[in-house]
Scaffold this motif. Sequence first.
Motif, PDB file in Angstrom:
ATOM      1  N   PRO A  62       0.856  -1.188   0.000  1.00  0.00           N
ATOM      2  CA  PRO A  62       0.000   0.000   0.000  1.00  0.00           C
ATOM      3  C   PRO A  62       0.889   1.233   0.000  1.00  0.00           C
ATOM      4  N   ARG A  63       0.444   2.325  -0.594  1.00  0.00           N
ATOM      5  CA  ARG A  63       1.291   3.508  -0.650  1.00  0.00           C
ATOM      6  C   ARG A  63       1.630   3.958   0.769  1.00  0.00           C
ATOM      7  N   THR A  64       2.932   4.155   1.013  1.00  0.00           N
ATOM      8  CA  THR A  64       3.428   4.365   2.366  1.00  0.00           C
ATOM      9  C   THR A  64       4.354   5.575   2.407  1.00  0.00           C
ATOM     10  N   GLU A  79      -1.096  14.065   0.048  1.00  0.00           N
ATOM     11  CA  GLU A  79      -0.936  13.165  -1.098  1.00  0.00           C
ATOM     12  C   GLU A  79      -1.627  11.818  -0.940  1.00  0.00           C
ATOM     13  N   ILE A  80      -1.737  11.345   0.305  1.00  0.00           N
ATOM     14  CA  ILE A  80      -2.208   9.988   0.543  1.00  0.00           C
ATOM     15  C   ILE A  80      -3.699   9.855   0.238  1.00  0.00           C
ATOM     16  N   ARG A  81      -4.126   8.648  -0.129  1.00  0.00           N
ATOM     17  CA  ARG A  81      -5.553   8.373  -0.348  1.00  0.00           C
ATOM     18  C   ARG A  81      -6.183   7.971   0.992  1.00  0.00           C
ATOM     19  N   TYR A  82      -7.424   8.412   1.199  1.00  0.00           N
ATOM     20  CA  TYR A  82      -8.128   8.105   2.449  1.00  0.00           C
ATOM     21  C   TYR A  82      -9.233   7.087   2.187  1.00  0.00           C
ATOM     22  N   PRO A  83      -9.545   6.269   3.221  1.00  0.00           N
ATOM     23  CA  PRO A  83      -8.992   6.281   4.579  1.00  0.00           C
ATOM     24  C   PRO A  83      -7.523   5.862   4.593  1.00  0.00           C
ATOM     25  N   ALA A  84      -6.847   6.255   5.680  1.00  0.00           N
ATOM     26  CA  ALA A  84      -5.428   5.954   5.845  1.00  0.00           C
ATOM     27  C   ALA A  84      -5.188   5.512   7.279  1.00  0.00           C
ATOM     28  N   ILE A  85      -3.990   4.989   7.515  1.00  0.00           N
ATOM     29  CA  ILE A  85      -3.650   4.550   8.868  1.00  0.00           C
ATOM     30  C   ILE A  85      -2.339   5.188   9.308  1.00  0.00           C
ATOM     31  N   VAL A 127       4.704   5.371  10.514  1.00  0.00           N
ATOM     32  CA  VAL A 127       4.568   5.364   9.054  1.00  0.00           C
ATOM     33  C   VAL A 127       3.110   5.656   8.729  1.00  0.00           C
ATOM     34  N   LEU A 128       2.882   6.309   7.617  1.00  0.00           N
ATOM     35  CA  LEU A 128       1.535   6.640   7.152  1.00  0.00           C
ATOM     36  C   LEU A 128       1.256   5.795   5.925  1.00  0.00           C
ATOM     37  N   GLN A 129       0.089   5.173   5.904  1.00  0.00           N
ATOM     38  CA  GLN A 129      -0.178   4.202   4.842  1.00  0.00           C
ATOM     39  C   GLN A 129      -1.641   4.246   4.441  1.00  0.00           C
ATOM     40  N   GLU A 130      -1.883   4.135   3.135  1.00  0.00           N
ATOM     41  CA  GLU A 130      -3.267   4.100   2.678  1.00  0.00           C
ATOM     42  C   GLU A 130      -3.910   2.773   3.069  1.00  0.00           C
ATOM     43  N   VAL A 131      -5.214   2.805   3.313  1.00  0.00           N
ATOM     44  CA  VAL A 131      -5.969   1.599   3.632  1.00  0.00           C
ATOM     45  C   VAL A 131      -6.368   0.910   2.336  1.00  0.00           C
ATOM     46  N   LEU A 132      -6.197  -0.400   2.294  1.00  0.00           N
ATOM     47  CA  LEU A 132      -6.672  -1.178   1.161  1.00  0.00           C
ATOM     48  C   LEU A 132      -8.151  -1.470   1.393  1.00  0.00           C
ATOM     49  N   VAL A 133      -8.995  -0.858   0.583  1.00  0.00           N
ATOM     50  CA  VAL A 133     -10.433  -0.994   0.778  1.00  0.00           C
ATOM     51  C   VAL A 133     -10.874  -2.406   0.427  1.00  0.00           C
ATOM     52  N   GLY A 134     -12.052  -2.783   0.907  1.00  0.00           N
ATOM     53  CA  GLY A 134     -12.594  -4.095   0.613  1.00  0.00           C
ATOM     54  C   GLY A 134     -12.742  -4.933   1.863  1.00  0.00           C
ATOM     55  N   CYS A 199       8.131 -17.872   9.067  1.00  0.00           N
ATOM     56  CA  CYS A 199       7.531 -16.543   8.905  1.00  0.00           C
ATOM     57  C   CYS A 199       6.081 -16.687   8.477  1.00  0.00           C
ATOM     58  N   GLY A 200       5.336 -15.615   8.698  1.00  0.00           N
ATOM     59  CA  GLY A 200       3.972 -15.510   8.207  1.00  0.00           C
ATOM     60  C   GLY A 200       3.883 -14.323   7.268  1.00  0.00           C
ATOM     61  N   THR A 201       3.225 -14.500   6.147  1.00  0.00           N
ATOM     62  CA  THR A 201       3.007 -13.395   5.212  1.00  0.00           C
ATOM     63  C   THR A 201       1.519 -13.051   5.207  1.00  0.00           C
ATOM     64  N   GLU A 202       1.227 -11.794   4.887  1.00  0.00           N
ATOM     65  CA  GLU A 202      -0.167 -11.361   4.798  1.00  0.00           C
ATOM     66  C   GLU A 202      -0.317 -10.413   3.615  1.00  0.00           C
ATOM     67  N   TYR A 203      -1.261 -10.724   2.744  1.00  0.00           N
ATOM     68  CA  TYR A 203      -1.525  -9.927   1.552  1.00  0.00           C
ATOM     69  C   TYR A 203      -3.013  -9.577   1.496  1.00  0.00           C
ATOM     70  N   LYS A 204      -3.305  -8.425   0.907  1.00  0.00           N
ATOM     71  CA  LYS A 204      -4.700  -8.068   0.652  1.00  0.00           C
ATOM     72  C   LYS A 204      -4.838  -7.609  -0.785  1.00  0.00           C
ATOM     73  N   TRP A 205      -5.935  -8.008  -1.406  1.00  0.00           N
ATOM     74  CA  TRP A 205      -6.226  -7.617  -2.774  1.00  0.00           C
ATOM     75  C   TRP A 205      -6.640  -6.151  -2.809  1.00  0.00           C
ATOM     76  N   ASP A 206      -5.993  -5.365  -3.662  1.00  0.00           N
ATOM     77  CA  ASP A 206      -6.317  -3.944  -3.823  1.00  0.00           C
ATOM     78  C   ASP A 206      -7.172  -3.801  -5.074  1.00  0.00           C
ATOM     79  N   PRO A 207      -8.495  -3.587  -4.913  1.00  0.00           N
ATOM     80  CA  PRO A 207      -9.359  -3.503  -6.101  1.00  0.00           C
ATOM     81  C   PRO A 207      -9.109  -2.255  -6.930  1.00  0.00           C
ATOM     82  N   ARG A 208      -8.525  -1.218  -6.322  1.00  0.00           N
ATOM     83  CA  ARG A 208      -8.264   0.015  -7.074  1.00  0.00           C
ATOM     84  C   ARG A 208      -7.103  -0.163  -8.046  1.00  0.00           C
TER      85      ARG A 208
END
Length: 274
Positions: A62-64, A79-85, A127-134, A199-208
């Motif tokens: 995600p954009r960070t 610059e960041i897209r909202y919502p953000a974290i 760090v500031l990061q955009e939320v992956l919607v969905g 290790c554990g990995t975690e991914y989320k699908w970004d529909p945008r």
Amino acid sequence: GQPRPPVLFIAGDPYMDLVAEHHEALRERFILPASMRPEGISRLVNKRSCYEWFETLGIDLPRTFFPTSVDEAAAAAREIRYPAIVKPEVAHLVRRKLGGQKLVEVQDADSLVHWWRTLHEWGTDSVLQEVLVGPEANIFVGALYVDDDLEVRSLFTARKSRQYPPWFGSGSYMEACWNDEIAALSTELVKKAGYRGICGTEYKWDPRDERWKLIELNPRPTLWYSLARAAGVDVPWDAYCDLVGRPNPPHIRCQDDRMRWQLLVRDVVSGWHF
């Protein structure tokens, strides 16, 4: 006092600093996976160094943004897209002040800057990061063990259907679900990073952007690893056997996708929320 050195696994974030600080002393008594070396732990525990490293490896995130001052935070907020974290660099140091949360979700620039400043006053940059919607069902995880030759010997994937706290938490209801893309992305990640160990990995699908994006690489077993074991891929056991010189055959593409896992108390709260 054991006749043979036991294998040491990290089971919680606070212990990472302990192992990093006393690594040389612990090596005299325990067998440690290569991932527990201080330089590796320090890089992964700190979100800034972790995400900056992933960016240099060309991993989709995600954009960070990585502000070091209020002015830089304000510039990122435009610059960041909202919502953000707003994500603390070292989450466990301020989790109690955040009421058990790992991060803060914001909907606008003013709130973003406010929380960056607040966390800075508490003693950590963010760090500031955009939320992956969905929905949360768009989140897939992997559990892996990688040996010293960078060969993946265990690989399990699952869907994170619900988590606690809702939206930004640990899995509370998980479904074993083999996913070729997550398996390939996870394998590519550990090989690019030269990662050895569990290790554990975690991914989320970004529909945008229509891409899978990495949420985190967790250098330790987590609670839901019992799902992998129930599904026939016992990652910590495969790691143990390899580290004591009795490697098992690789466990990849052999999981039982009928398995489900629930952390009942947390999932009741999460289910009520939704």
